[in-house]
Design an enzyme around this catalytic site. Sequence first.
Site, short mmCIF file in Angstrom:
data_model
loop_
_atom_site.label_atom_id
_atom_site.label_comp_id
_atom_site.label_asym_id
_atom_site.label_seq_id
_atom_site.Cartn_x
_atom_site.Cartn_y
_atom_site.Cartn_z
N LYS A 190 5.08 -33.56 10.75
CA LYS A 190 5.77 -32.74 10.19
C LYS A 190 6.68 -33.22 10.40
O LYS A 190 7.35 -32.22 11.25
CB LYS A 190 5.35 -31.56 9.12
CG LYS A 190 6.65 -31.43 8.26
CD LYS A 190 5.70 -29.65 7.18
CE LYS A 190 6.89 -29.91 6.03
NZ LYS A 190 5.94 -28.85 5.36
N ASP A 238 6.20 -21.25 -2.90
CA ASP A 238 6.38 -23.20 -3.41
C ASP A 238 4.55 -22.96 -3.43
O ASP A 238 4.25 -24.30 -3.39
CB ASP A 238 6.45 -23.78 -2.65
CG ASP A 238 7.17 -24.81 -2.79
OD1 ASP A 238 7.27 -25.15 -4.37
OD2 ASP A 238 7.74 -25.83 -1.84
P1 ADP Z 1 7.58 -29.94 1.79
O1 ADP Z 1 7.60 -29.26 2.57
O2 ADP Z 1 8.05 -32.07 2.38
O3 ADP Z 1 6.86 -30.45 0.91
P2 ADP Z 1 4.82 -30.80 2.66
O4 ADP Z 1 4.03 -30.27 3.86
O5 ADP Z 1 4.23 -30.05 1.77
O6 ADP Z 1 5.88 -31.11 3.16
O7 ADP Z 1 3.64 -32.28 3.15
C1 ADP Z 1 3.77 -33.82 2.21
C2 ADP Z 1 2.91 -33.97 1.92
O8 ADP Z 1 2.31 -34.37 3.00
C3 ADP Z 1 1.37 -33.04 1.28
O9 ADP Z 1 1.92 -33.36 -0.02
C4 ADP Z 1 0.19 -33.68 1.87
O10 ADP Z 1 -0.21 -34.65 1.46
C5 ADP Z 1 0.92 -34.18 3.13
N1 ADP Z 1 0.41 -33.15 4.12
C6 ADP Z 1 1.03 -32.16 5.00
N2 ADP Z 1 0.68 -32.14 5.44
C7 ADP Z 1 -0.81 -32.70 6.01
C8 ADP Z 1 -1.65 -32.28 6.82
N3 ADP Z 1 -1.90 -30.98 7.60
N4 ADP Z 1 -2.69 -33.00 6.78
C9 ADP Z 1 -2.75 -33.66 5.85
N5 ADP Z 1 -1.91 -34.58 4.88
C10 ADP Z 1 -1.01 -33.01 5.04
MG MG Z 2 5.07 -29.51 -0.45
#
Ligand code: ADP
Ligand code: MG
Length: 393
Positions: free
Chosen positions: A121, A226
Amino acid sequence: MKLDVDALRYLSKDDFRVLTAVEMGMRNHEIVPSELIDRIAGLKHGGTYKVLKNLLKHKLVHHDSSKYDGFRLTYLGYDFLAIKALVNRGVFAAVGRQIGVGKESDIFEVAMEDGTVLAMKLHRLGRTSFRAVKSKRDYLLHRKSFNWLYLSRLAALKEFAFMKALGEHGFPVPNAVDCNRHCIVMSLVLGYPLVQVRELRNPDVVFETIVGLVVRLAEHGLIHCDFNEFNIMIDDDENITMIDFPQMVSVAHRNGQMYFDRDVDGIYKFFRKRFNHSVVEDSHSSHETESDIEEEERPSFSSLAKATGFLDKELAASGFTRREQEQIESFIEGSEAENSSGSDEDDVDDSEFMPEKVDEDLSSLNSLRLADQDGDDDDDDDDAHSPDNGDAV
Ligand code: ADP
Ligand code: MG
């Protein structure tokens, strides 16, 4: 945002040396004077200038000559530094496809040497609030300097610390693998965001599990802030994983009650709308028809939020300080206020998202005082909290 990691392969040692020099210069300069970059990089015979041209071509730096000749990192440049550090450390060996575009992040698959796939991320603080502020130029009159690198790194550091602590306390979160700059690496969740799910075999069980998580978090002194269908992952066996923690706060937060209620309300509403979850009552419309028993079923913040200290203890142990916590909270609250005051999000093309625009955006956050920009002697501090914030030069 595109992440063309192929370019990584073509970048030389000198390229990274100069890129790192720009990063270091940005501790004290929004635009780093070319001469300073040259001095930090210490390449022979004007070599720095040639390298800068190459970096510019790959959009890893941005050139600005409005006040003096200088450069700054783009998010892409920052991405490359983090990725390089993690690859050097053996955390992963390849970057794969993009699997998520969050509100303020981009998520990619990355593969380890042995083929294990993880999730990476990249935090991009300011993306949403940039959209909101775009049309409100007045804010720019009160421009103050800030540092988007610092904020994004803080968000990553916080998220990593929480993911680790929550995992250790048995919460269903991705396994926190490593963290560098604005980037965290975690286990890949094999599932989908709940928002994509049309039908559940056991909506009652899933609902209970999710509400139970909010309750357990509060018992540990925490509010997600959130906690919604976008940040709850569910797999084929209807197992739940919660993600996305940069905005979590302590139950002792002055708006704790509001944040808690908002999380709970959101879940109740979503389940009623999507799964027609009939035993669920929306808190706001339930006063007269609701029996006492049903009222009691709804988690109550005041009876839960007794435990504090989790946050302070766990985060201090992880190197995430109270001061950093306050800084990032004030940023998030600032951007929430911006977002709720109405904006036209659709007219912004994400592909154009570049740090120089983020600058304008974040400049509205007057409440945030950044040590890096003030020329405080906080550099040591930052290093101590960052697993490695620049392993070159
Ligand atoms: P933001 O803070 O920008 O909302 P998120 O952490 O919610 O970011 O991640 C955005 C999207 O990425 C999630 O909705 C999911 O679909 C995907 N995602 C995030 N972390 C993972 C993970 N560890 N494994 C698989 N998909 C992930
Ligand atoms: Mg998110």
